[in-house]
Enzyme design. Structure first.
Site, PDB file in Angstrom:
ATOM      1  N   LYS A 280      14.677 -10.519  -6.535  1.00  0.00           N
ATOM      2  CA  LYS A 280      13.646 -11.109  -7.387  1.00  0.00           C
ATOM      3  C   LYS A 280      14.222 -12.357  -8.056  1.00  0.00           C
ATOM      4  O   LYS A 280      15.384 -12.357  -8.455  1.00  0.00           O
ATOM      5  CB  LYS A 280      13.256 -10.116  -8.494  1.00  0.00           C
ATOM      6  CG  LYS A 280      12.350  -8.987  -8.071  1.00  0.00           C
ATOM      7  CD  LYS A 280      11.981  -8.124  -9.275  1.00  0.00           C
ATOM      8  CE  LYS A 280      11.283  -6.846  -8.853  1.00  0.00           C
ATOM      9  NZ  LYS A 280       9.952  -7.074  -8.266  1.00  0.00           N
ATOM     10  N   ARG A 354       7.329   2.285  -2.647  1.00  0.00           N
ATOM     11  CA  ARG A 354       6.588   3.055  -1.639  1.00  0.00           C
ATOM     12  C   ARG A 354       7.536   3.832  -0.723  1.00  0.00           C
ATOM     13  O   ARG A 354       7.158   4.869  -0.184  1.00  0.00           O
ATOM     14  CB  ARG A 354       5.660   2.107  -0.856  1.00  0.00           C
ATOM     15  CG  ARG A 354       6.385   1.034  -0.095  1.00  0.00           C
ATOM     16  CD  ARG A 354       5.473  -0.115   0.323  1.00  0.00           C
ATOM     17  NE  ARG A 354       5.138  -1.000  -0.807  1.00  0.00           N
ATOM     18  CZ  ARG A 354       4.320  -2.037  -0.728  1.00  0.00           C
ATOM     19  NH1 ARG A 354       3.722  -2.335   0.409  1.00  0.00           N
ATOM     20  NH2 ARG A 354       4.077  -2.787  -1.783  1.00  0.00           N
TER      21      ARG A 354
HETATM   22  N1  BES Z   1       8.426  -2.806  -9.310  1.00  0.00           N
HETATM   23  C1  BES Z   1       7.713  -3.807  -8.600  1.00  0.00           C
HETATM   24  C2  BES Z   1       6.279  -3.969  -9.089  1.00  0.00           C
HETATM   25  C3  BES Z   1       6.093  -4.425 -10.516  1.00  0.00           C
HETATM   26  C4  BES Z   1       5.733  -5.729 -10.799  1.00  0.00           C
HETATM   27  C5  BES Z   1       6.189  -3.540 -11.565  1.00  0.00           C
HETATM   28  C6  BES Z   1       5.518  -6.131 -12.098  1.00  0.00           C
HETATM   29  C7  BES Z   1       5.988  -3.933 -12.866  1.00  0.00           C
HETATM   30  C8  BES Z   1       5.645  -5.223 -13.136  1.00  0.00           C
HETATM   31  C9  BES Z   1       7.660  -3.449  -7.106  1.00  0.00           C
HETATM   32  O1  BES Z   1       8.751  -2.758  -6.632  1.00  0.00           O
HETATM   33  C10 BES Z   1       7.613  -4.726  -6.332  1.00  0.00           C
HETATM   34  O2  BES Z   1       8.542  -5.471  -6.406  1.00  0.00           O
HETATM   35  N2  BES Z   1       6.518  -4.914  -5.602  1.00  0.00           N
HETATM   36  C11 BES Z   1       6.348  -6.087  -4.808  1.00  0.00           C
HETATM   37  C12 BES Z   1       5.828  -5.674  -3.448  1.00  0.00           C
HETATM   38  C13 BES Z   1       5.778  -6.789  -2.451  1.00  0.00           C
HETATM   39  C14 BES Z   1       7.171  -7.245  -2.099  1.00  0.00           C
HETATM   40  C15 BES Z   1       5.057  -6.305  -1.208  1.00  0.00           C
HETATM   41  C16 BES Z   1       5.357  -6.985  -5.530  1.00  0.00           C
HETATM   42  O3  BES Z   1       4.411  -6.486  -6.098  1.00  0.00           O
HETATM   43  O4  BES Z   1       5.567  -8.194  -5.538  1.00  0.00           O
HETATM   44 MN    MN Z   2      10.335  -4.015  -6.069  1.00  0.00          MN
END
Ligand code: BES
Ligand code: MN
Ligand code: ZN
Length: 506
Positions: A280, A354
């Site tokens: 990230k 997931r």
């Molecule tokens: N933990 C994150 C989602 C999240 C975002 C939680 C903001 C709390 C606040 C999750 O693991 C994630 O990174 N999801 C990605 C998925 C994508 C790569 C398909 C996302 O939502 O960007």
């Molecule tokens: Mn994530």
């Protein structure tokens, strides 16, 4: 934790450091709410005028503090806004009472005992006031040094008395006990979410669950990394293998000898989500200690159900891992052999929730529960769709989705039903595996839901709560919601267990 009592004393004579009263927004200015008659009398019946002069309108979230006149034992009166005055004959909305009590409790940090003289009509309104006060009084003190900050001397409100409560009435007593149990467990979830990731990892999280299981007589089982490898938990291992803190799968079981139904609750427990190799960027990782909020909610809900002794079996599954990049981390393009037997191509290591949930859902399905609910801070897409106060509800069963949405509304949690459009599934097709862990970006929260659905056992009712928005509150506190961990979905899960115990659902 703040103590909670029901009291029949009059607002004028009860010994307390502060007296909380309600003020509503009437058509011609602020109106003193029922419950505060004795206080108004001490002000010669001019309390509404005094409040208006001080600038109060009765609006939601408004707090006005004033010194008490002679005739009141408590030295300070705290008038808290209840919002619009309900129509004649209608009572105050429970959520309005809950939020007002929470506002007052936050404004009373540093005070020992507060008496709440808000409108109590029945056990339900007393419970809402108690719950709101106990949730509003929360402050994060769970770090090993005892405080959030070195110079933190703030002492949360230590005692709440609800006036107009009937301590000898069965319904009132049960309502107060429930409020105490539920608030304590919401606050437990908040503490876990607020703990920084250097204080909470899969192993220490599992240890906390084990300690609580012992305290409340729950069955506890844990799979460590060796057992996970041996058992073929490719999703959990694939996400956790990049970290020096290896993953865990925890099972906590509450059973009731006369239970007719079994609920399985599955929580995403990523104690830190860096994104892994698909790292990230800065600006997206500062709050990712919150990525275990689903597991915290499940843990807290099971303990609450045990405290309440509900006539239902509830099994909690906590999928715990830390998502880190390293020489041993899963690479984008790797294929994982999941616990279900399916293969998954990992296109983005940041879509890790997931993967751990998939293994836990398959494992939970093996016990053939009557229903499964998973809770997860799963997608940024759900935050974009619903904002930071509302969680999305998806399900493989329309009636179950509606039930969860209505239950959330009933307990004062904001939720909204979301679809699982089958046509989005093909965007997760992979040339080298049964599916990829990512599909099209549009509708990303629903794509994630469709991924999870594939790991739910045949014929089991399943719902998925994406709490990515409301799990962690970054803005100013409001109502009974503090900054940081919120305990989102705990109250919904507890009410779901109650409804299931009562035979209200399927
Ligand atoms: N933990 C994150 C989602 C999240 C975002 C939680 C903001 C709390 C606040 C999750 O693991 C994630 O990174 N999801 C990605 C998925 C994508 C790569 C398909 C996302 O939502 O960007
Ligand atoms: Mn994530
Ligand atoms: Zn995540």
């Amino acid at each position: 934790m703040t103590a909670l009592t029901l009291s029949t004393s009059s607002a004028a004579t009860l010994r307390a450091d502060a007296l909380v009263i309600g003020v509503a927004k009437g058509p011609k200015g602020p109106v003193v709410a029922p419950g505060a008659e004795a206080v108004d009398k001490a002000f010669d019946g001019k309390l509404a005028t005094v409040l208006e002069t001080l600038g109060a309108s009765g609006g939601e979230g408004e707090v006005t503090k004033l010194p008490s006149p002679a005739g009141l034992k408590a030295p300070v009166v705290v008038a808290v806004g209840l919002g619009e005055l309900p129509a004649k004959g209608d009572g105050f909305d429970e959520e309005a009472l809950r939020r007002a009590a929470g506002c007052a409790a936050r404004a009373l940090t540093g005070t020992k005992k507060a008496a709440f003289a808000l409108p109590v009509e029945d056990a339900g309104s007393a419970a809402a006031i108690g719950e709101g006060a106990l949730l509003g009084a929360y402050s994060f003190k769970a770090r090993s040094n005892g405080g959030a900050k070195k110079d933190d001397k703030s002492a949360p409100l230590s005692e709440v008395a609800i006036l107009g409560g009937k301590p000898r009435d069965k319904a009132f007593k049960a309502a107060a006990e429930r409020a105490l149990a539920v608030a304590a467990e919401v606050n437990r979830a908040r503490d876990l979410v607020n703990l920084p990731s250097n204080d909470l990892n899969p192993k220490s999280f599992a240890a906390q669950v084990q300690a609580a299981a012992k305290e409340f007589g729950l069955k506890f089982e844990v799979l460590d990394e060796k057992a996970l490898v041996k058992g073929g938990y490719g999703g959990l291992m694939g996400v956790g293998q990049g970290s020096v803190n290896p993953p865990r799968l925890v099972r906590i079981g509450y059973t009731h000898p006369k239970a007719e139904k079994t609920l399985a609750l599955v929580g995403k427990g990523i104690t830190y989500d860096s994104g892994g190799i698909s790292l990230k960027p800065a600006g997206h990782n500062e709050t990712m200690k919150c990525d275990m909020a689903g597991a915290a909610a499940v843990f807290a809900a099971v303990v609450a159900v045990a405290k309440l002794g509900l006539q239902v079996n509830v099994t909690g599954w906590l999928a715990l891992a830390e998502n880190m990049p390293s020489g041993n981390a899963t690479r984008p393009g790797d294929v994982l052999n999941m616990y279900s037997g399916k293969t998954v191509e990992v296109l983005n290591t940041d879509a890790e929730g997931r993967l751990v949930l998939a293994d836990a859902l398959t494992r939970a399905s093996e016990e053939n529960p009557d229903a499964i609910v998973d809770v997860a801070t799963l997608t940024g897409a759900m935050v974009l769709a619903l904002g930071d106060r509302i969680f999305g509800v998806m399900a493989n069963d329309d009636a179950f989705r509606t039930a969860l949405y209505e239950i959330a509304e009933e307990v004062g949690e904001q939720a909204w039903p979301m679809p699982l459009p089958a046509e989005l599934r093909k965007s997760m097709d992979s040339p080298v595996a049964d599916m990829a862990n990512m599909g099209e970006r549009m509708g990303g929260g629903l794509v994630a839901g469709l991924f999870l659905q594939e790991f739910v056992g045949e014929g089991i009712a399943w719902a998925h709560l994406d709490i990515a928005g409301p799990a962690f509150h970054e803005k100013a506190p409001y109502g009974y919601t503090p900054k940081g961990g919120t305990g989102s979905s705990v109250r919904t899960l507890v009410r779901l267990a109650e409804r299931t115990a009562d035979g209200d659902l399927g």
